[in-house]
Design an enzyme around this catalytic site. Sequence first.
Site, short mmCIF file in Angstrom:
data_model
loop_
_atom_site.label_atom_id
_atom_site.label_comp_id
_atom_site.label_asym_id
_atom_site.label_seq_id
_atom_site.Cartn_x
_atom_site.Cartn_y
_atom_site.Cartn_z
N CYS B 31 0.84 -1.20 0.00
CA CYS B 31 0.00 0.00 0.00
C CYS B 31 0.88 1.25 0.00
O CYS B 31 1.55 1.54 1.00
CB CYS B 31 -0.92 -0.07 1.22
SG CYS B 31 -1.54 1.50 1.80
N CYS B 34 0.39 3.90 2.69
CA CYS B 34 0.86 3.40 3.99
C CYS B 34 2.35 3.65 4.14
O CYS B 34 2.83 4.05 5.19
CB CYS B 34 0.60 1.91 4.14
SG CYS B 34 -1.12 1.45 3.99
#
Lengths: 301, 103
Positions: B31, B34
């Site tokens: 991600c 993230c």
Amino acid sequence: MYDIIIVGAGPAGLTAAIYARRAQKSVLVLEAKSYGGQIINTLDIENYPVEEHISGFDFATKLYKQTKALGAEIVFEKVVDINDLGNTKEVVTTKNKYSCKAVIIATGSEDRKLGLSNEDELVGKGISYCATCDGAFYKGKTVAVVGGGNTALEDALYLSDIASKVYLIHRRDEFRAEETTVEQLKKKENVEFIYNSTVTKLNASERLESIEVTNKDGSVRTIEVNGLFVAVGRIPENQNFAKLIELDNAGYVKAGEDCKTTCKGIFTAGDNRIKEVRQLVTATGDGAVAATNAVKYINNL
Amino acid sequence: MSVIEVTKDNFETEVLKSDKKVLADFNADWCGPCKMLRPIIDELAEEKDNVKIVSINIDNEDELAEKYNVSSIPCLVLFENGEESRRSIGLIPKEEIENIIGE
């Protein structure tokens, strides 16, 4: 006093910083969130010259390191205002004020929302704007993607390998996305195309349970889904600068290929400018042009 | 203090029974946002004394992700006295995370 302040540390802003530093100008880059911009959501970039495959995160991190190595200062503060004091510009963040000779606005854009009443409260409960972030939560489940551009079709393609069923809902009957992606998606057996339709209602109790889809002809269909991925375009983040520079009706900065705004000494680069093609390579191109013209402007002061 | 990696085995001790409030960062390696959030989280962990910051990898800890209904990441959840008190989704500026943590 800096020579150039760049607002936004996406590909356009960081490229502008590289060009400005190589022209021996002092550079401050101000970024509200983190470096990289929208590209960090892309798992695999396949259309940037030289690199056959690179992730958005790796691309952004390499670009960030390159910019830092050339001596640009990068500070994480949100710019809320710019004041034009003639030959000096004052850039105001939520924490500080900085002075400079020229500004490059490279703030990019943010996700456009559907505009449905309970959309915000369902984010994280079935509504997502980032398929590569959240797709994995929908393994074997049913999802819908709404939109008709590259992002929407790439999202649908990505999700078709994870979810058991993907609906692609598009308000027209043809796509703006690249033909290659459209063709790939049409080969997927678990993808159902719903044309000429928009999402008009989100039905939820704790989580999203179903969506109401309305066709142009007025017919309404309710589809049970576990997740809805919204990819209906982007909105330029120029609101804070509207009093200083002219924007078009959609909010994009009125500037041509020379990246000059209607205010002397203020330049723009990337997705927040009026342009035909919004891609990584055009964003970095803008960065180079904006920085070069900002340098010329400063040298003539 | 640095960010503590939390699994289902130490979740109770590190999060639910923590004396301080706890900011849990639910994330995954694939991600992008993230990964962008992580340096901000690291900075905050060094700077803030009033909060413990933990990282939970949702690929390894799918039970925790499911238990706390995490279906969008990055997802920050603030726990106070073992209860969720605030939650935020997506990459957000450092200031906003500071606001979530509070005094």
